[in-house]
Design an enzyme around this catalytic site. Structure first.
Site, PDB file in Angstrom:
ATOM      1  N   GLY A 199       0.835  -1.191   0.000  1.00  0.00           N
ATOM      2  CA  GLY A 199       0.000   0.000   0.000  1.00  0.00           C
ATOM      3  C   GLY A 199       0.874   1.247   0.000  1.00  0.00           C
ATOM      4  O   GLY A 199       2.037   1.210   0.421  1.00  0.00           O
ATOM      5  N   CYS A 200       0.320   2.357  -0.455  1.00  0.00           N
ATOM      6  CA  CYS A 200       1.124   3.578  -0.586  1.00  0.00           C
ATOM      7  C   CYS A 200       1.619   4.089   0.769  1.00  0.00           C
ATOM      8  O   CYS A 200       2.824   4.257   0.981  1.00  0.00           O
ATOM      9  CB  CYS A 200       0.357   4.653  -1.350  1.00  0.00           C
ATOM     10  SG  CYS A 200      -1.268   5.059  -0.696  1.00  0.00           S
ATOM     11  N   HIS A 201       0.709   4.331   1.713  1.00  0.00           N
ATOM     12  CA  HIS A 201       1.128   4.806   3.032  1.00  0.00           C
ATOM     13  C   HIS A 201       2.068   3.791   3.683  1.00  0.00           C
ATOM     14  O   HIS A 201       3.067   4.155   4.306  1.00  0.00           O
ATOM     15  CB  HIS A 201      -0.082   5.020   3.945  1.00  0.00           C
ATOM     16  CG  HIS A 201      -1.112   5.949   3.397  1.00  0.00           C
ATOM     17  ND1 HIS A 201      -0.970   7.315   3.427  1.00  0.00           N
ATOM     18  CD2 HIS A 201      -2.315   5.704   2.815  1.00  0.00           C
ATOM     19  CE1 HIS A 201      -2.045   7.871   2.882  1.00  0.00           C
ATOM     20  NE2 HIS A 201      -2.863   6.913   2.504  1.00  0.00           N
TER      21      HIS A 201
ATOM     22  N   SER B  70       4.138   1.726   2.348  1.00  0.00           N
ATOM     23  CA  SER B  70       5.490   1.703   1.772  1.00  0.00           C
ATOM     24  C   SER B  70       6.410   2.665   2.498  1.00  0.00           C
ATOM     25  O   SER B  70       7.524   2.309   2.900  1.00  0.00           O
ATOM     26  CB  SER B  70       5.428   2.053   0.279  1.00  0.00           C
ATOM     27  OG  SER B  70       4.733   1.078  -0.445  1.00  0.00           O
TER      28      SER B  70
ATOM     29  N   PHE C 138       7.329  10.432  -1.604  1.00  0.00           N
ATOM     30  CA  PHE C 138       7.300   9.713  -2.876  1.00  0.00           C
ATOM     31  C   PHE C 138       5.971   9.968  -3.568  1.00  0.00           C
ATOM     32  O   PHE C 138       5.089  10.652  -3.031  1.00  0.00           O
ATOM     33  CB  PHE C 138       7.539   8.214  -2.671  1.00  0.00           C
ATOM     34  CG  PHE C 138       6.634   7.551  -1.655  1.00  0.00           C
ATOM     35  CD1 PHE C 138       5.556   6.782  -2.038  1.00  0.00           C
ATOM     36  CD2 PHE C 138       6.872   7.691  -0.294  1.00  0.00           C
ATOM     37  CE1 PHE C 138       4.725   6.159  -1.110  1.00  0.00           C
ATOM     38  CE2 PHE C 138       6.070   7.071   0.648  1.00  0.00           C
ATOM     39  CZ  PHE C 138       4.996   6.306   0.239  1.00  0.00           C
TER      40      PHE C 138
END
Length: 319
Positions: A117-119, A121, A290
């Site tokens: 998942g983005c958060h 990562s 990012f």
């Protein structure tokens, strides 16, 4: 050699980005299922089993259903799941190559890889090394917050920001969400850092399309080892030495800030993660910046695909 790739859910936010990136790759043939056959399980099974790699850009239940269409004995077709369905499943490899010294090899040899998942990562890249080294105790009461562009919420949230002629005042400011403190990324955030309990996580969505900063505050007096911000920065520099997509920023980050500010958008359209360490003797602030649609989604998926197929890891990805 040409590799056949099927994007199951190519019309979603992540699927569209993967499709866009792969369109520029001559060694990749993207298999496009006819629109009128997209929901036909027999047709979908045919496409899945004829592909070298299948990207799953679907809700959790639909991802599980697609995996079930793999023919018995088919060990050639490999999956990259961008949903949350398999991120803590023991039969799936977690798709974060930079996690530790052996993760890249695990991804290379895996048939099933769960894209982070983005958060998660950013949080894991910050916390996993510190917990593994005993700098942050496993039972440390970790809190974290992040600010992200609205594209992370998918088509519905994108439309809510981009379609109105004018935004309501409430949507012009950053907005906290997931206030039930049960965000879907929490299980992987705990599992991949080795923390004894889930962190207290408060995400924030802002009135910008893409970009993400995850921040973690630490109190040195509660840590497992006595460290200064400079010590932590040096530790990260050694841990991520040689990583193409992880850039540890200098201990004095003033020259790379924007007049003292840390904007969330500086890594947009890249697969780069920038790690910052701020603070003083009594307080430390970690931050990872990012692109939520890059290293936080489609870029991470393609990076893993490159590893699985034995291609140059950075192929098709901006640094």
């Amino acid at each position: 050699m040409t590799f056949k790739v099927f994007i199951d859910g190519r019309h979603g936010t992540t699927g569209l980005k993967i499709d866009e990136r792969l369109a520029l790759r001559p060694e990749i043939e993207v298999l496009a299922i006819p629109e009128d056959k997209r929901k036909d399980p027999a047709v979908k099974a045919e496409y899945i089993n004829s592909a070298d790699v299948v990207f799953l850009c679907l809700p959790d239940a639909a991802s599980k259903e697609s995996v079930s269409l793999l023919a018995p004995g088919n060990t050639r077709t490999r999956f990259l799941d961008a949903s949350t369905a398999h991120r803590t499943h023991p039969d799936w490899v977690y798709g974060l190559p930079e996690l530790n010294g052996g993760q890249r090899e695990r991804i290379k040899n895996a048939q099933k890889v769960a894209v982070p998942g983005c958060h998660a990562s950013g949080f894991i890249l910050l916390m996993h090394p510190l917990v593994a080294a005993g700098i942050v105790p496993r039972d440390y009461p970790v809190s974290t917050y992040s600010i992200t562009g609205y594209s992370g919420g998918g088509k519905e949230m994108i439309a809510s920001y981009e379609e109105p002629a004018s935004l309501p005042d409430a949507m012009k400011s950053p907005r906290f969400y997931a206030l039930g403190l049960a965000h879907k990324h929490l299980p992987e955030m705990q599992a991949q850092t080795g923390l004894a309990a889930k962190p207290l996580f408060t995400p924030i969505v802002g009135n910008f399309a893409q970009g993400l900063v995850v921040a973690v505050p630490l109190l040195p007096r509660l840590l497992g080892k006595q460290v200064t911000p400079a010590d932590v920065q040096a530790f990260y520099s050694e841990y991520y030495a040689g990583e193409v997509f992880v850039r540890v920023m200098p201990a004095d980050a003033t020259p790379v800030l924007d007049n003292g500010f840390l904007p969330a958008t500086a890594c947009n359209d890249t697969n780069r993660v920038e790690i910052f360490v701020f603070g003083h003797a009594e307080q430390i602030l970690l931050a990872a910046r990012f692109d939520n649609l890059g290293k936080g989604a489609s870029g991470a998926a393609i990076q893993c695909m490159n590893i699985m197929l034995g291609l140059e890891e950075s192929s098709g990805l901006a640094i």
